[in-house]
Scaffold this motif. Structure first.
Motif, PDB file in Angstrom:
ATOM      1  N   GLU A  56       0.817  -1.235   0.109  1.00 42.23           N
ATOM      2  CA  GLU A  56      -0.100  -0.019  -0.007  1.00 42.23           C
ATOM      3  C   GLU A  56       0.987   1.413   0.046  1.00 42.23           C
ATOM      4  OE1 GLU A  56      -4.372  -0.455   0.943  1.00 42.23           O
ATOM      5  OE2 GLU A  56      -3.386  -0.755   2.814  1.00 42.23           O
ATOM      6  N   ALA A  57       1.807   1.109   0.915  1.00 41.88           N
ATOM      7  CA  ALA A  57       2.909   2.553   0.716  1.00 41.88           C
ATOM      8  C   ALA A  57       3.575   2.516  -0.582  1.00 41.88           C
ATOM      9  CB  ALA A  57       3.955   2.104   1.597  1.00 41.88           C
ATOM     10  N   TYR A  58       4.094   1.453  -1.524  1.00 34.98           N
ATOM     11  CA  TYR A  58       4.402   1.485  -2.625  1.00 34.98           C
ATOM     12  C   TYR A  58       3.481   2.120  -3.801  1.00 34.98           C
ATOM     13  CZ  TYR A  58       6.924  -0.371  -6.689  1.00 34.98           C
ATOM     14  OH  TYR A  58       7.803  -0.500  -7.969  1.00 34.98           O
ATOM     15  N   LEU A  59       2.123   1.781  -3.434  1.00 34.30           N
ATOM     16  CA  LEU A  59       1.150   2.312  -4.517  1.00 34.30           C
ATOM     17  C   LEU A  59       0.554   3.626  -4.168  1.00 34.30           C
ATOM     18  CD1 LEU A  59      -0.852  -0.945  -4.937  1.00 34.30           C
ATOM     19  CD2 LEU A  59       0.507   0.064  -6.574  1.00 34.30           C
ATOM     20  N   SER A  60       0.874   4.189  -2.889  1.00 33.44           N
ATOM     21  CA  SER A  60       0.216   5.558  -2.337  1.00 33.44           C
ATOM     22  C   SER A  60       0.723   6.717  -3.152  1.00 33.44           C
ATOM     23  CB  SER A  60       0.820   5.688  -1.140  1.00 33.44           C
ATOM     24  OG  SER A  60       0.526   7.010  -0.478  1.00 33.44           O
ATOM     25  N   PRO A  61      -0.055   7.489  -3.442  1.00 32.71           N
ATOM     26  CA  PRO A  61       0.243   8.710  -4.246  1.00 32.71           C
ATOM     27  C   PRO A  61       1.474   9.628  -3.417  1.00 32.71           C
ATOM     28  CG  PRO A  61      -1.859   9.006  -3.233  1.00 32.71           C
ATOM     29  CD  PRO A  61      -1.708   7.569  -3.292  1.00 32.71           C
ATOM     30  N   ASN A  62       1.473   9.083  -2.181  1.00 36.58           N
ATOM     31  CA  ASN A  62       2.511   9.892  -1.369  1.00 36.58           C
ATOM     32  C   ASN A  62       3.853   9.082  -1.432  1.00 36.58           C
ATOM     33  OD1 ASN A  62       0.435  11.636  -0.326  1.00 36.58           O
ATOM     34  ND2 ASN A  62      -0.354   9.964   0.723  1.00 36.58           N
ATOM     35  N   SER A  63       4.066   8.462  -2.056  1.00 29.70           N
ATOM     36  CA  SER A  63       5.127   7.620  -2.001  1.00 29.70           C
ATOM     37  C   SER A  63       6.340   8.413  -2.588  1.00 29.70           C
ATOM     38  CB  SER A  63       5.062   6.310  -2.839  1.00 29.70           C
ATOM     39  OG  SER A  63       5.038   6.655  -4.371  1.00 29.70           O
ATOM     40  N   ASN A  96       9.819  -4.164   9.831  1.00 30.90           N
ATOM     41  CA  ASN A  96      10.410  -2.654  10.150  1.00 30.90           C
ATOM     42  C   ASN A  96      10.435  -1.632   8.786  1.00 30.90           C
ATOM     43  OD1 ASN A  96      13.139  -1.078  10.827  1.00 30.90           O
ATOM     44  ND2 ASN A  96      11.756  -1.124  12.670  1.00 30.90           N
ATOM     45  N   TYR A  97      11.182  -2.252   7.981  1.00 34.14           N
ATOM     46  CA  TYR A  97      11.103  -1.229   6.620  1.00 34.14           C
ATOM     47  C   TYR A  97       9.739  -1.150   6.182  1.00 34.14           C
ATOM     48  CZ  TYR A  97      15.995  -3.357   5.952  1.00 34.14           C
ATOM     49  OH  TYR A  97      17.234  -3.722   6.027  1.00 34.14           O
ATOM     50  N   ALA A  98       8.701  -2.001   6.207  1.00 36.22           N
ATOM     51  CA  ALA A  98       7.452  -1.615   5.851  1.00 36.22           C
ATOM     52  C   ALA A  98       6.798  -0.634   6.599  1.00 36.22           C
ATOM     53  CB  ALA A  98       6.657  -2.987   5.551  1.00 36.22           C
ATOM     54  N   GLY A  99       7.022  -0.657   7.948  1.00 35.51           N
ATOM     55  CA  GLY A  99       6.739   0.414   8.705  1.00 35.51           C
ATOM     56  C   GLY A  99       7.295   1.744   8.696  1.00 35.51           C
ATOM     57  N   ILE A 100       8.504   1.793   8.137  1.00 36.21           N
ATOM     58  CA  ILE A 100       9.148   3.064   7.539  1.00 36.21           C
ATOM     59  C   ILE A 100       8.459   3.448   6.414  1.00 36.21           C
ATOM     60  CG2 ILE A 100      11.313   4.119   6.765  1.00 36.21           C
ATOM     61  CD1 ILE A 100      12.785   2.319   8.449  1.00 36.21           C
ATOM     62  N   ALA A 101       8.091   2.535   5.473  1.00 39.48           N
ATOM     63  CA  ALA A 101       7.315   2.841   4.057  1.00 39.48           C
ATOM     64  C   ALA A 101       6.003   3.455   4.378  1.00 39.48           C
ATOM     65  CB  ALA A 101       7.488   1.662   3.256  1.00 39.48           C
ATOM     66  N   PHE A 102       5.323   2.757   5.277  1.00 36.39           N
ATOM     67  CA  PHE A 102       3.694   3.135   5.358  1.00 36.39           C
ATOM     68  C   PHE A 102       3.721   4.140   6.330  1.00 36.39           C
ATOM     69  CE2 PHE A 102       2.933   0.354   8.994  1.00 36.39           C
ATOM     70  CZ  PHE A 102       2.046   1.035   9.711  1.00 36.39           C
ATOM     71  N   GLY A 103       4.755   4.302   7.501  1.00 34.52           N
ATOM     72  CA  GLY A 103       4.330   5.439   8.269  1.00 34.52           C
ATOM     73  C   GLY A 103       4.835   6.886   7.578  1.00 34.52           C
ATOM     74  N   ASN A 104       5.286   6.713   6.250  1.00 38.72           N
ATOM     75  CA  ASN A 104       5.828   8.098   5.558  1.00 38.72           C
ATOM     76  C   ASN A 104       4.595   8.377   4.428  1.00 38.72           C
ATOM     77  OD1 ASN A 104       8.339   9.749   6.123  1.00 38.72           O
ATOM     78  ND2 ASN A 104       8.542   7.273   6.700  1.00 38.72           N
ATOM     79  N   ALA A 105       4.386   7.182   3.661  1.00 37.62           N
ATOM     80  CA  ALA A 105       3.480   7.209   2.455  1.00 37.62           C
ATOM     81  C   ALA A 105       1.884   6.726   2.821  1.00 37.62           C
ATOM     82  CB  ALA A 105       4.044   6.247   1.421  1.00 37.62           C
ATOM     83  N   GLY A 106       1.757   6.248   3.960  1.00 38.50           N
ATOM     84  CA  GLY A 106       0.483   5.674   4.236  1.00 38.50           C
ATOM     85  C   GLY A 106       0.035   4.433   3.627  1.00 38.50           C
ATOM     86  N   CYS A 107      -0.963   4.015   4.371  1.00 33.84           N
ATOM     87  CA  CYS A 107      -1.875   2.651   3.906  1.00 33.84           C
ATOM     88  C   CYS A 107      -3.170   3.207   3.228  1.00 33.84           C
ATOM     89  CB  CYS A 107      -2.287   1.719   5.069  1.00 33.84           C
ATOM     90  SG  CYS A 107      -0.699   0.854   5.861  1.00 33.84           S
ATOM     91  N   ALA A 108      -3.943   2.222   2.600  1.00 29.64           N
ATOM     92  CA  ALA A 108      -5.110   2.711   1.881  1.00 29.64           C
ATOM     93  C   ALA A 108      -6.304   1.655   1.877  1.00 29.64           C
ATOM     94  CB  ALA A 108      -4.572   2.716   0.589  1.00 29.64           C
ATOM     95  N   ALA A 109      -7.191   1.558   0.768  1.00 29.20           N
ATOM     96  CA  ALA A 109      -8.259   0.737   0.887  1.00 29.20           C
ATOM     97  C   ALA A 109      -8.157  -0.290   1.419  1.00 29.20           C
ATOM     98  CB  ALA A 109      -8.692   0.832  -0.449  1.00 29.20           C
ATOM     99  N   VAL A 110      -7.126  -1.166   1.297  1.00 30.20           N
ATOM    100  CA  VAL A 110      -7.204  -2.546   2.337  1.00 30.20           C
ATOM    101  C   VAL A 110      -7.370  -2.267   3.572  1.00 30.20           C
ATOM    102  CG1 VAL A 110      -5.815  -4.793   2.691  1.00 30.20           C
ATOM    103  CG2 VAL A 110      -5.843  -3.622   0.265  1.00 30.20           C
ATOM    104  N   HIS A 111      -6.546  -1.652   4.190  1.00 33.12           N
ATOM    105  CA  HIS A 111      -6.671  -1.400   5.771  1.00 33.12           C
ATOM    106  C   HIS A 111      -7.958  -0.548   6.011  1.00 33.12           C
ATOM    107  CE1 HIS A 111      -2.406  -2.188   6.068  1.00 33.12           C
ATOM    108  NE2 HIS A 111      -2.671  -2.192   7.283  1.00 33.12           N
ATOM    109  N   ALA A 112      -8.501   0.179   5.313  1.00 31.76           N
ATOM    110  CA  ALA A 112      -9.830   0.996   5.387  1.00 31.76           C
ATOM    111  C   ALA A 112     -10.791  -0.073   5.336  1.00 31.76           C
ATOM    112  CB  ALA A 112      -9.849   2.106   4.402  1.00 31.76           C
TER     113      ALA A 112
END
Length: 376
Positions: A188-195, A237-253
């Motif tokens: 989700e971080a990889y696909l985020s418009p904030n990535s 931990n790496y994924a936490g850094i990624a989504f902590g900056n770019a965010g999660c999206a519809a799957v989590h929502a």
């Protein structure tokens, strides 16, 4: 444009005993954990600090009632440092315990500004949450009927501590659901418009490490995970850094309404919607970042020779079914009447996440995704 923010200092130790000695845990400190974590790996250290065991106040993920009760016990005595040792529930509660004047969850959600009152160490014992790197706590607000995020710069840990020893006692089901959660964080971080190029680097590395481990499990069996404990912990931990900056999206929502009503563990609830959301993205915008994700999946899953048009999402779906058998929503108790209610709740309460979608999804499209998952 902000590229990357990493707030906690990241520390690593082979064992909890090594960490406890260096951190000088003792009087004036509070450890929040579970008894099933404490007994095999922490009890022998005979530390003179206070302990609070989360399960004393209820099972599962944090509710407002659970957190309020833990706050009441903590506030009986003063403490200067919080050590949260556990999965996502423990880490999220630890962030709240570290806030200044924390007494009631509802009041904290109403405040416009939060302050840290105690030094905070977050020590994950699963390989999925990534919560040690974020400033978000997810609480099931029972009076609102959904899970909601509480977020503030004051909720960052001072230290994120990685200790692979804890993964050696992790049951396979918890490993599977937590690591799938980490995989979804990376996606989700990889696909985020904030990535950014930085979040892409961390998100892609997390996905590659987890999927490579899954391929080994598919060949050698579930116990193959133990040889990769440190890799899974770092991937989370790496994924936490990624989504902590770019965010999660519809799957989590979408996962929160199901998880809150039927007490589905967070990682498994996310898994419920991953492939369906990716398919919807593929339908609406197959090129761009989704194509890059598809190519990455094909490469990691050793299907890069399949030619143009090969479907990495299909390969991912097959592999994940080996790691954890998927279920239909109805197997958790969901019924037809839930579908419009879940869609409306997602739109009303999860805009923080939905704004990070790869493409915009309407309430009708979200309801359609829930409908497809009802019967599997």
């Amino acid at each position: 444009m902000k590229e990357l923010l990493v707030v906690p200092q990241i520390d690593s130790y082979k064992t909890f005993g090594e960490f406890a000695a260096e951190a000088k845990i003792g009087a004036g400190d509070l450890i929040l954990t579970n008894e099933y974590i404490y007994n095999p790996l922490m009890k022998a250290e005979n530390l003179s600090c206070r302990y609070i065991f989360q399960e004393k106040y209820g099972a599962g993920e944090p509710t407002d009632q659970m957190v309020d009760a833990i706050l009441a016990e903590m506030n009986q005595e003063e403490c200067l440092r919080i050590f949260a040792v556990g999965g996502g529930t423990i880490l999220d509660i630890g962030k709240i315990l570290a806030l200044k004047d924390a007494e009631n969850v509802d009041v904290l959600y109403e405040r416009t500004e939060l302050e840290k009152g105690k030094k905070l160490y977050l020590i994950p014992t699963t390989c999925g949450t990534g919560s040690e790197m974020t400033n978000i706590a997810i609480v099931n607000r029972t009076r609102k009927g959904t899970k909601m995020g509480l977020t503030s710069p004051a909720m960052y840990a001072d230290h994120a501590v990685l200790i692979p020893e804890f993964l050696g006692t992790l049951p396979y089901y918890v490993f599977a659901t937590s690591s799938i959660d980490a995989l979804i964080h990376g996606m989700e971080a990889y696909l985020s418009p904030n990535s950014t190029s930085y979040t892409d680097m961390y998100g892609a590395a997390a996905m590659e490490m987890i999927l490579a481990g899954y391929c080994r499990i598919a060949k050698e069996g579930p116990d193959a995970r133990f040889a990769e404990s440190e890799a899974y912990l770092r991937a989370s931990n790496y994924a936490g850094i990624a989504f902590g900056n770019a965010g999660c999206a519809a799957v989590h929502a979408m996962s929160y309404a199901l998880g809150a009503k039927y007490h589905v563990p967070h990682g498994e609830s996310n898994y419920q919607f991953l492939i369906s959301v990716l398919r919807k993205y593929q339908e609406k915008k197959p090129e761009g970042k989704l194509k890059s994700l598809n190519d990455l999946l094909l490469q990691v899953l050793k299907q890069d020779g399949a030619g143009d048009g090969a479907d990495g999402i299909e390969a991912l779906e097959r592999l994940l079914a080996v790691i954890l058998k998927p279920k239909a929503m109805k197997e958790y108790g969901a019924v037809q009447e839930d579908i419009p209610e879940f869609a409306a709740s997602t739109i009303a309460n999860q805009q923080r996440l939905l704004r990070n979608n790869y493409v915009e999804l309407s309430q009708e499209e979200i309801q359609e995704l829930y409908q497809k998952r009802l019967n599997g």
